[in-house]
Design an enzyme around this catalytic site. Sequence first.
Site, PDB file in Angstrom:
ATOM      1  CD  GLU A 192      27.001  -4.355  45.203  1.00 31.08           C
ATOM      2  OE1 GLU A 192      27.426  -4.655  43.831  1.00 31.08           O
ATOM      3  OE2 GLU A 192      27.073  -5.285  45.964  1.00 31.08           O
ATOM      4  CB  THR A 245      -0.787   0.057   1.134  1.00 31.93           C
ATOM      5  OG1 THR A 245      -0.011   0.132   2.446  1.00 31.93           O
ATOM      6  CG2 THR A 245      -1.702  -1.142   1.225  1.00 31.93           C
ATOM      7  CG  ASN A 288       7.851   6.900  61.715  1.00 34.11           C
ATOM      8  OD1 ASN A 288       6.858   7.441  61.156  1.00 34.11           O
ATOM      9  ND2 ASN A 288       7.389   5.826  62.725  1.00 34.11           N
ATOM     10  CG  HIS A 329       4.597   3.630  53.980  1.00 41.29           C
ATOM     11  ND1 HIS A 329       3.543   4.976  53.916  1.00 41.29           N
ATOM     12  CD2 HIS A 329       4.659   3.849  55.414  1.00 41.29           C
ATOM     13  CE1 HIS A 329       3.148   5.341  54.851  1.00 41.29           C
ATOM     14  NE2 HIS A 329       4.062   4.688  55.836  1.00 41.29           N
ATOM     15  CE  LYS A 356      24.850  -2.097  52.012  1.00 43.41           C
ATOM     16  NZ  LYS A 356      25.589  -1.916  53.116  1.00 43.41           N
ATOM     17  CG  HIS A 357      19.706  -2.481  52.117  1.00 40.85           C
ATOM     18  ND1 HIS A 357      19.739  -3.264  53.263  1.00 40.85           N
ATOM     19  CD2 HIS A 357      20.569  -3.003  51.083  1.00 40.85           C
ATOM     20  CE1 HIS A 357      20.562  -4.027  53.044  1.00 40.85           C
ATOM     21  NE2 HIS A 357      21.183  -4.187  51.815  1.00 40.85           N
TER      22      HIS A 357
END
Length: 529
Positions: free
Chosen positions: A333, A36, A423, A529, A280-281
């Site tokens: 890291e 086409t 917190n 959270h 970290k984390h």
Amino acid sequence: MTDMPIRRALLSVSDKEGLAQLGRALADRGVELVSTGGTAKALREAGLEVRDVSDLTGFPEMMDGRVKTLHPKVHGGLLALRDKDDHVASMEEHAIGAIDLVVVNLYPFEATVAKGAERAEIIENIDIGGPSMVRSAAKNHQFVTILTDPADYGALIEELKQAEGATSLDFRRKMAAKAFAATAAYDGAISQWFAFADQQQQFPDYLSVGGKAPTVLRYGENPHQQAALYTPAGPHARGIAQAEQLQGKELSYNNYNDADAALELCAEFAGEEPAVVIVKHANPCGVAQSGTLIEAWNAALACDSVSAFGGIVAVNRELDGETARAICEIFTEVVIAPSVSDEAREAFAKKKNLRLLTVGDLPDPRRAGLSVKPITGGLLVQSRDSATIARSDLKVVTKREPSEQELRDCLFAWTVARHVKSNAIVYAREGATAGIGAGQMNRRDSSRIAAIKAAEAAEKYGWAEPRTVGSAVASDAFFPFADGLLAAAEAGATAVIQPGGSMRDSEVIDAANEAGLAMVFTGMRHFRH
């Protein structure tokens, strides 16, 4: 018989990449090419013989090309079950020829939106015939081969070579699955544009969340979990997923998660003084700004050098050699920077496993968007926490007003606190975090943990006193009781920044006044959270 020979192919593509080579490979095998508009023109310019789809259907393309392939002689040729006598009889009765291969990629809807086109142009770039052919061919993959991605042209050519001009059922099934994913993503992009841009809906009736080109990771958060990285199919901010990896092992699931947290916080300091973020984390364990990157690195590391071991480092400007050599003195890291100097690359090259990423411009921390979190039986969706405060938003609630330095420290601590898991308590002094308490079930414990880390740092570096002495402390949400604030005062903080809004605000304010603290309310909290 699972192998199906390719005798007739219908090609209609918006992306002409690889089209001529594919057309030539098909023609060399005696495949009739049907096409086409612009696709037919491109094939003819490549010296190939092409039959117009209007010749196949007996109807001209009409209505500015809106109607060209929506015809029984196209879809009958795609959908007919060739092992059913009545289907074969219908094809013979109505002179419908079988179509064995469909090569389609769709109108560039997302690119049209991304360039800021007007509504009418966006609507015209909603493909109708293309998805219809894709779905017809994919549904009938028992007999028909469908290709939607130029990246698969080579695989098709190899398949035809191996099967002497035919395709295997396994190949057709794989391409059909990819085709349905492509049309789903395409419709998802259209539905999102209508919902968010055209209708200004914050939460549409149906939410389409799509991704493409998965990178399979070694494993997930833990070795027994599987994981992959997808990138958005539509417009998106550039970030860790688009970073260029200059060296090191492949990124793990946790690396991506932590690196994203580091980059998001580092982006808060884009265009400002040199800044270093250590994560970290997914929690910051040291953040600092100073006149040079090496000074900022030293100050950030001093906040919590224990947690920094095996962490993620992000900087807000080109990484220099001196700072790179200092980072290499501890196990790290991942290192993330807008760019990296040759001297820095040379330093990192000695750490073969260290992942070094460049991201170019830092993402806009105030960008709009949604965050999505799966829960059992559903999805939690919210707008990004992109709100911010200015000095003019602060309300002094104590008898003593903060000094200029205390105010700067309050705002710095507040910037960091919004990236710390609740917190969250952050002490800061002179452009550096002095102690960070994260993820505790009560605010008092976060205050105490942050103070303990500061005391440990003072002991390690031989300081006369912890850096929390004379610091400002930020709390991501209000102090429900005075105990968290008093813990901060015991650590030596002299100024406090917090949202306010507790039923016991007056009690907390009285405690601040009694301790001689200056305190400001932001009127905004930043739970994470």
